[in-house]
Design an enzyme around this catalytic site. Sequence first.
Site, short mmCIF file in Angstrom:
data_model
loop_
_atom_site.label_atom_id
_atom_site.label_comp_id
_atom_site.label_asym_id
_atom_site.label_seq_id
_atom_site.Cartn_x
_atom_site.Cartn_y
_atom_site.Cartn_z
N CYS A 31 0.83 -1.21 0.00
CA CYS A 31 0.00 0.00 0.00
C CYS A 31 0.87 1.27 0.00
CB CYS A 31 -0.91 -0.06 1.23
SG CYS A 31 -1.70 1.49 1.67
N CYS A 34 0.22 3.70 2.87
CA CYS A 34 0.73 3.09 4.11
C CYS A 34 2.23 3.34 4.22
CB CYS A 34 0.46 1.58 4.13
SG CYS A 34 -1.29 1.14 4.05
#
Length: 102
Positions: A31, A34
């Site tokens: 991600c 993230c």
Amino acid sequence: MTVLHIGAKDFENEVLKSDKTVLLDFFATWCGPCRMLAPILDELAAERPDVKVVKVDVDEESELAARYGVMSIPTLFVIKNGEVTAQAMGAQPKAKLLAMLD
């Protein structure tokens, strides 16, 4: 303090029974947002000894993510005394995370 990476077996002791406020990050290694958030969480872990920063990988702990209704990552929760007191989805600026903790 460093960021803790935990799974379901450690969740109750490290998060729900923690004597400190917990900043819980549901993330995935693939991600992008993230990964953008990770250095901010590292900073918070170093600067705020009163806060435990915990990360849970949603790919490894899908049941735990489902229990918390995680539909998008990153999803962040502030947990105090076992209760969710704040929540945010998506990469957040440091100021927003600090505001959530106070």
